[in-house]
Write a protein that holds these residues in place. Sequence first.
Motif, PDB file in Angstrom:
ATOM      1  N   TYR A  25     -21.041 -84.434  12.792  1.00 28.46           N
ATOM      2  CA  TYR A  25     -22.493 -84.263  12.570  1.00 28.46           C
ATOM      3  C   TYR A  25     -23.124 -85.613  12.233  1.00 28.46           C
ATOM      4  O   TYR A  25     -24.164 -85.984  12.786  1.00 28.46           O
ATOM      5  CB  TYR A  25     -22.729 -83.259  11.435  1.00 28.46           C
ATOM      6  N   TYR A  33     -31.171 -84.856  17.270  1.00 31.62           N
ATOM      7  CA  TYR A  33     -32.456 -84.458  16.686  1.00 31.62           C
ATOM      8  C   TYR A  33     -33.611 -85.198  17.381  1.00 31.62           C
ATOM      9  O   TYR A  33     -34.620 -84.600  17.751  1.00 31.62           O
ATOM     10  CB  TYR A  33     -32.460 -84.766  15.191  1.00 31.62           C
ATOM     11  N   GLU A  47     -34.988 -79.015  14.591  1.00 31.44           N
ATOM     12  CA  GLU A  47     -34.027 -78.711  13.516  1.00 31.44           C
ATOM     13  C   GLU A  47     -33.129 -77.543  13.932  1.00 31.44           C
ATOM     14  O   GLU A  47     -31.913 -77.578  13.743  1.00 31.44           O
ATOM     15  CB  GLU A  47     -34.776 -78.344  12.232  1.00 31.44           C
ATOM     16  N   VAL A  50     -30.542 -78.733  16.437  1.00 30.19           N
ATOM     17  CA  VAL A  50     -29.409 -79.473  15.855  1.00 30.19           C
ATOM     18  C   VAL A  50     -28.400 -78.494  15.250  1.00 30.19           C
ATOM     19  O   VAL A  50     -27.196 -78.585  15.496  1.00 30.19           O
ATOM     20  CB  VAL A  50     -29.909 -80.458  14.767  1.00 30.19           C
ATOM     21  N   GLN A  51     -28.914 -77.543  14.486  1.00 31.70           N
ATOM     22  CA  GLN A  51     -28.001 -76.588  13.856  1.00 31.70           C
ATOM     23  C   GLN A  51     -27.221 -75.802  14.917  1.00 31.70           C
ATOM     24  O   GLN A  51     -26.002 -75.683  14.856  1.00 31.70           O
ATOM     25  CB  GLN A  51     -28.791 -75.625  12.975  1.00 31.70           C
TER      26      GLN A  51
ATOM     27  N   PRO B  60     -33.982 -84.308   8.756  1.00 34.72           N
ATOM     28  CA  PRO B  60     -34.080 -83.848   7.365  1.00 34.72           C
ATOM     29  C   PRO B  60     -32.699 -83.435   6.834  1.00 34.72           C
ATOM     30  O   PRO B  60     -31.898 -82.840   7.561  1.00 34.72           O
ATOM     31  CB  PRO B  60     -35.008 -82.635   7.459  1.00 34.72           C
ATOM     32  N   ARG B  62     -31.829 -81.178   4.939  1.00 36.17           N
ATOM     33  CA  ARG B  62     -31.558 -79.740   4.869  1.00 36.17           C
ATOM     34  C   ARG B  62     -30.881 -79.217   6.141  1.00 36.17           C
ATOM     35  O   ARG B  62     -30.237 -78.177   6.124  1.00 36.17           O
ATOM     36  CB  ARG B  62     -32.861 -78.972   4.635  1.00 36.17           C
ATOM     37  N   VAL B  63     -31.050 -79.952   7.250  1.00 37.43           N
ATOM     38  CA  VAL B  63     -30.470 -79.476   8.509  1.00 37.43           C
ATOM     39  C   VAL B  63     -28.946 -79.483   8.419  1.00 37.43           C
ATOM     40  O   VAL B  63     -28.280 -78.545   8.849  1.00 37.43           O
ATOM     41  CB  VAL B  63     -30.950 -80.344   9.699  1.00 37.43           C
ATOM     42  N   LYS B  64     -28.411 -80.531   7.801  1.00 35.17           N
ATOM     43  CA  LYS B  64     -26.950 -80.599   7.663  1.00 35.17           C
ATOM     44  C   LYS B  64     -26.460 -79.468   6.761  1.00 35.17           C
ATOM     45  O   LYS B  64     -25.452 -78.817   7.052  1.00 35.17           O
ATOM     46  CB  LYS B  64     -26.532 -81.953   7.082  1.00 35.17           C
ATOM     47  N   ARG B  66     -27.877 -76.624   6.301  1.00 35.62           N
ATOM     48  CA  ARG B  66     -27.986 -75.362   7.043  1.00 35.62           C
ATOM     49  C   ARG B  66     -26.828 -75.213   8.017  1.00 35.62           C
ATOM     50  O   ARG B  66     -26.253 -74.137   8.170  1.00 35.62           O
ATOM     51  CB  ARG B  66     -29.301 -75.327   7.811  1.00 35.62           C
TER      52      ARG B  66
END
Lengths: 193, 338
Positions: A25, A33, A47, A50-51, B60, B62-64, B66
């Motif tokens: 990651y 991103y 976002e 990416v997830q 951001p 928070r993405v990691k 999440r």
Amino acid sequence: MKHLSDQELMAVVQGGDYSPASEIYDRYSARIYNFAFRFLKNAEAAEDAVQEVFVKMLRHANQFHGDAKLSTWLFSITANWCRDYLRKADNKAKESDDVLVTLPAPNELSPERNLEMRENEVRVRKALEALTPEQREAILLSRYQGLSYAEIAQIAGCSEGAVKTRVFRAMETLKKALTGRDSGGDRCLNAIS
Amino acid sequence: MSECHLMRESMPLLLTESLDRDRRELTHQHIESCAACGDEWAAYRDSWAIMGDLAEVEVPARVKQRFLEAAGIAAGAPLEQRRSNVVPFYRRTSAKWLAQAAGVVIIAGGAYFAGNQTGALRVDPTPATIANVQQMPYSIAETRVLPASQISPQIEGRPDIQNVQFLDHEGDKIGLSFDVTSRVTVTGSPSDRSMVRLLSYVLENNKGLSASPSRAIEWVKETYSDPQFADPEIASALAKVMRSDQHEGVRIRAAESLKTMPAPVAGDTREALIDALKNDPNPAVRIKAVEALANLARSGEALDPATIDTLRAKSVQSDENLYVRAKAAEALSNIKLQ
């Protein structure tokens, strides 16, 4: 983990151990991103992209072949996700969302250069918006991710010739928008020896 | 196709240094001998350079978080503890297992109860239900190890089992590892208090949405802009989103939704609208906020002195967006004197 190559990290993941996930990651999230953000023009969706991409990377790790570049594989997943996102009718309207990006001002630059960069940023964003999704995908991967046409063709699922055409047409549009100079037509008739 | 056209098609490749040596030489020779293509090449290089001013956007943090949560990997945990797919055989304390089981029972029981209600759902006047959901000691992202001896041999229904892995012998034990999910659907009238409270909670804590927050807000707006379902709690949740969400797009959508709410309901969020009008860095949010306030003024809703002062200040603020200034002036002109 940091000393391991992409292929070695993926081999660990393929063995059922997700511990390299964080390292992978860290290596690729920024590129993915930025690609998704510029492609979709939507920070929220980027976002989500990416997830989803990294979760898919773990879940479908066995589909990754060690002889390929991990970046190409990840961008393939990302581009697919982005295309699906745009394909959904509801999301097309969202393309026009006016998401303002506040850039950090680099201290070492003069105020004039800072201002110029900010103005250019806005112009480039608007110019990219004028491209078709296929052209935008190709130019983003070529200009900002430094991928070869062969890699872009693999990601976009088309021929290298098609990529070449998309990049050329994208550049024609961008050139006109950014420099005000339209293609002058075939004014030159010089023969190449 | 002329030579020039062929050369120009090669220019993007020249920029990325992707041409082979012979073709590169040929293209450069042509550019040097042809003024039109020389100009074209200069325009390409200028465009390419300007494109370089498109700054990188930071992901951001928070993405990691999440992602790691979605992947079932606890951030910050030692690597040994993150081997989520290969589950070691060890017995957890029975108290924790029981707490997890209790969590499952509460969710399943709640869903069964909601699904079998024939009358109107009883209104729970306290936020206890939501608070309990938040604090329940059960995490769907958690990897659990369940001794087979403690599982009922009777499998009820058809649980959705995925990603099954067969784990090799370890001593005299074997293992079967899989993901199992259950889905809870709560149905009811838009005016049910439980539904309103659940939606408010989801809006304010939008991490788990399968749709984007903007689309979720749009869905809520479509339902609750109808005067018969207008609800101050929903408006309040939208106001919180407008105040606190990090994404401009989401804040814009929340402000836009408030604008469509009937005046008596939107009036309760006046403070948030004023706050957005005064402080939101995004002009689009300020525009939606001032439009909502203008609607309130037009509907005859009484505006307090602080609101009037803000509108007055905005209407003459020289560096404010012109549309915001015009709308603020319009709101002032529509205020009905008490």
